[in-house]
Design an enzyme around this catalytic site. Structure first.
Site, PDB file in Angstrom:
ATOM      1  N   ALA A  68     -48.598  33.856 -15.448  1.00 58.34           N
ATOM      2  CA  ALA A  68     -49.412  35.056 -15.631  1.00 58.34           C
ATOM      3  C   ALA A  68     -48.534  36.294 -15.536  1.00 58.34           C
ATOM      4  CB  ALA A  68     -50.517  35.113 -14.580  1.00 58.34           C
ATOM      5  N   MET A  69     -49.016  37.381 -16.142  1.00 58.61           N
ATOM      6  CA  MET A  69     -48.266  38.647 -16.124  1.00 58.61           C
ATOM      7  C   MET A  69     -49.251  39.798 -15.962  1.00 58.61           C
ATOM      8  SD  MET A  69     -45.351  40.119 -16.239  1.00 58.61           S
ATOM      9  CE  MET A  69     -45.152  41.889 -16.059  1.00 58.61           C
ATOM     10  N   GLU A  70     -48.909  40.701 -15.033  1.00 61.96           N
ATOM     11  CA  GLU A  70     -49.833  41.740 -14.580  1.00 61.96           C
ATOM     12  C   GLU A  70     -49.849  42.984 -15.461  1.00 61.96           C
ATOM     13  OE1 GLU A  70     -45.900  42.467 -12.327  1.00 61.96           O
ATOM     14  OE2 GLU A  70     -47.044  40.758 -13.053  1.00 61.96           O
ATOM     15  N   GLU A  89     -52.704  38.774  -9.811  1.00 59.30           N
ATOM     16  CA  GLU A  89     -52.512  39.829 -10.813  1.00 59.30           C
ATOM     17  C   GLU A  89     -53.398  41.036 -10.516  1.00 59.30           C
ATOM     18  OE1 GLU A  89     -49.892  39.099 -12.409  1.00 59.30           O
ATOM     19  OE2 GLU A  89     -50.043  37.031 -11.730  1.00 59.30           O
ATOM     20  N   TYR A 102     -41.361  36.106  -3.317  1.00 61.60           N
ATOM     21  CA  TYR A 102     -42.783  36.045  -3.024  1.00 61.60           C
ATOM     22  C   TYR A 102     -43.044  35.735  -1.556  1.00 61.60           C
ATOM     23  CZ  TYR A 102     -43.520  35.827  -8.096  1.00 61.60           C
ATOM     24  OH  TYR A 102     -43.527  36.112  -9.427  1.00 61.60           O
TER      25      TYR A 102
END
Length: 541
Positions: free
Chosen positions: A151-153, A178, A266
């Site tokens: 996923a990409m925000e 996200e 993270y």
């Protein structure tokens, strides 16, 4: 810029294109200061054929149908890596007052059923913690399996790989992560890629505050235990003195920042933020600080000292106690020491979910094996996904297992796992491969014949080529190569060619000759960069 022929989409109907800017790839999209330290507004004009829907990470958009021209405008300053474009056979449905999902027509019903109503719940929870959502809309677009990360925000328009739709709990965590980036990463950004934890560590902390508010502490602790397990696995592979385990990593000239993207960014970052929250005594006091931090620095880029100075100024009593210099837990040591986090969170609130996993794992790995007791102690069909993947990950860590154990495991669980989601199935298949368990190999073939995603193909190919099954892997690859994106095909070729003479030229006639032959770095390390399996570093943006 990733160009896909129709065959690489789910609908097989129309071509597709998307961009992935993180971390320094948008310089190949448009001229820019490709650094997170520089932010600006942007506008774009995009012309597209009829029937192709174009979307960008912008707050405003218009479409002139007679000209086939889209116009976009992002009214708030963003770093270059957050400018994103996607175009293809996409339709939408509203899932909340300020959210809609975009997907190929064949995927839209699934996307609606998974997310309708709950995204607004997550946004509202985040706002109650960290202040107003400043981007207007929060839309989600599901991309074909060629999307190189999970996923990409991108602001206003989160990109998510469609493959994750079948794994409900992973989908929840990925979208909430996200959502959290809307505050941490997008509104306030790390000024340098050497301090990526300022976005990822804070977003992970915020994600877990949101999940605690919406799903309870036990679920949050289970997901955290699963991720920290993966962190320690990665540490074992890299070594505790590896410089990439620092929060402030030194970025040497010529090194792609994406190569520094790992679980330390993270999870070690999260542990430091969690430690800061514990110094306050009450996480709600820390929430108040983070609201003030966002308000002070929104639409700017910061360094770690900005965060830590703001923290000590917000809590003068902590500054008086010199908490930044507490022996063994100095802020400077958190930032610059290699190795594991200096402190980890108390996850005892998740024991009702983690204890059954630990019990079952011990039953299967204690000699002599009592397979009857092990088989009857838990019903995996009633477990949460994160419980099952935590159990399978621990079996993976212990592989190769005694033949009797793998045989009994297969008899007990293999047919059950067949009907579970891909996050579970890939782990069982990796256990099959790492233990050379031939009776279940046909399931590995069937899985790879139906997967086009990097996250579900590379880990299996890595394991197949590490052991005695490379010829089996070659056979599957030659049968399935034309359904893979050229970038993924190249990566798998590199895995297959290790220790062999160069592979013969592979027929790429399925790829249009005018397709740009650009191979972009991922936000995770390439499989060929070392012995780390992508299973161990597969992360959301």
């Amino acid at each position: 810029i990733w160009w896909l022929d129709p065959e690489l989409t789910y609908g097989n109907a129309k071509p597709f294109v998307f961009t992935q800017g993180h971390s320094v790839c948008n310089r190949s999209f448009f001229p820019c200061f490709d650094t997170p330290a520089v932010k600006c507004t942007y506008s774009a004009t995009v012309k597209a054929p009829a029937g192709i829907q174009v979307l960008m990470s912008a707050t405003q958009s218009t479409y002139l149908e007679e000209e086939g021209v889209y116009q976009f405008y992002m009214e708030y300053p963003v770093p270059a890596y957050l400018v994103a474009l996607v175009a293809g056979d996409l339709i939408h449905a509203d899932i909340g007052p300020r959210s809609r999902v975009w997907a190929e027509p064949c995927l839209l019903p699934t996307a609606i059923s998974k997310l309708s109503g709950i995204v607004e719940r997550w946004l509202t929870a985040a706002e109650s913690l960290y202040g107003p959502y400043i981007w207007g809309r929060y839309d989600i677009v599901f991309l074909p399996p060629s999307f190189p990360i999970v996923a990409m925000e991108n602001p206003c328009l989160t990109f998510i790989i469609s493959s994750i739709l079948e794994s409900d709990e992973f989908l929840i965590i990925d979208v909430i992560h996200e959502v959290a980036h809307s505050w941490f990463g997008n509104a306030v950004t790390n000024a340098t890629w050497e301090e990526m934890w300022l976005s990822e560590g804070l977003a992970t902390y915020a994600q877990r505050r949101i999940t605690t508010e919406t799903y309870g502490a036990a679920f949050t602790c289970l997901e955290t235990a699963f991720r920290l397990d993966a962190l320690h696995r990665q540490m074992k592979l890299l070594g505790e003195d590896n410089p990439v385990s620092k929060l402030q990593v030194k970025l040497e000239p010529g090194v792609n920042p994406s190569n520094l993207m790992n679980l330390f960014t993270y999870e070690k970052g999260y542990c430091f933020v969690y430690y800061l929250s514990q110094l306050c005594g009450d996480p709600r006091h820390f929430d108040s600080f983070l609201r003030a931090y966002i308000e002070k620095y929104k639409f700017t880029s910061v360094v770690a000292q900005d965060l830590l100075d703001s923290f000590l100024n917000f809590f003068p009593e902590l500054k008086e106690q010199c908490v930044e210099s507490k022996a063994g837990l100095e802020f400077e040591r958190w930032l610059n020491a290699t190795g594991p986090p200096l402190a980890e969170p108390d996850l005892s609130q998740g024991s009702s979910l983690t204890r059954p996993v630990e019990t079952l794992f011990k039953l299967w790995t204690t000699e002599p094996l009592d397979s009857v007791a092990a088989a009857s102690s838990a019903d995996l069909t009633k477990w949460r996904t994160f419980q099952t993947v935590l159990f399978l990950d621990r079996l993976l860590d212990g592989s190769p297992l005694p033949h009797e154990v793998i045989k009994k495991l297969s008899e007990c669980y293999s047919s059950q796992l067949d009907s579970m989601n891909a996050e579970i199935r890939i782990r069982w298949l990796q256990i099959v491969v790492r233990n050379d368990y031939y009776p279940d190999l046909y399931k590995v073939r069937r899985f790879l014949e139906n997967q086009m995603s990097r996250m579900y193909t590379i880990p299996l190919y890595e394991d197949l080529c590490t052991g005695t099954l490379k010829s089996f892997a070659l056979e599957i690859f030659y049968q399935t190569q034309n359904q893979l994106h050229p970038n993924l095909r190249k990566t798998i070729q590199q895995i297959l060619s290790q220790g062999l003479n160069p592979l013969p030229a592979i027929d790429t006639t399925a790829v249009a000759t005018d397709t740009p032959a650009m191979v972009l770095e991922d936000k995770v390390s390439e499989a060929t960069n070392g012995a780390i399996s992508l299973r161990d570093v597969n992360v959301s943006a």
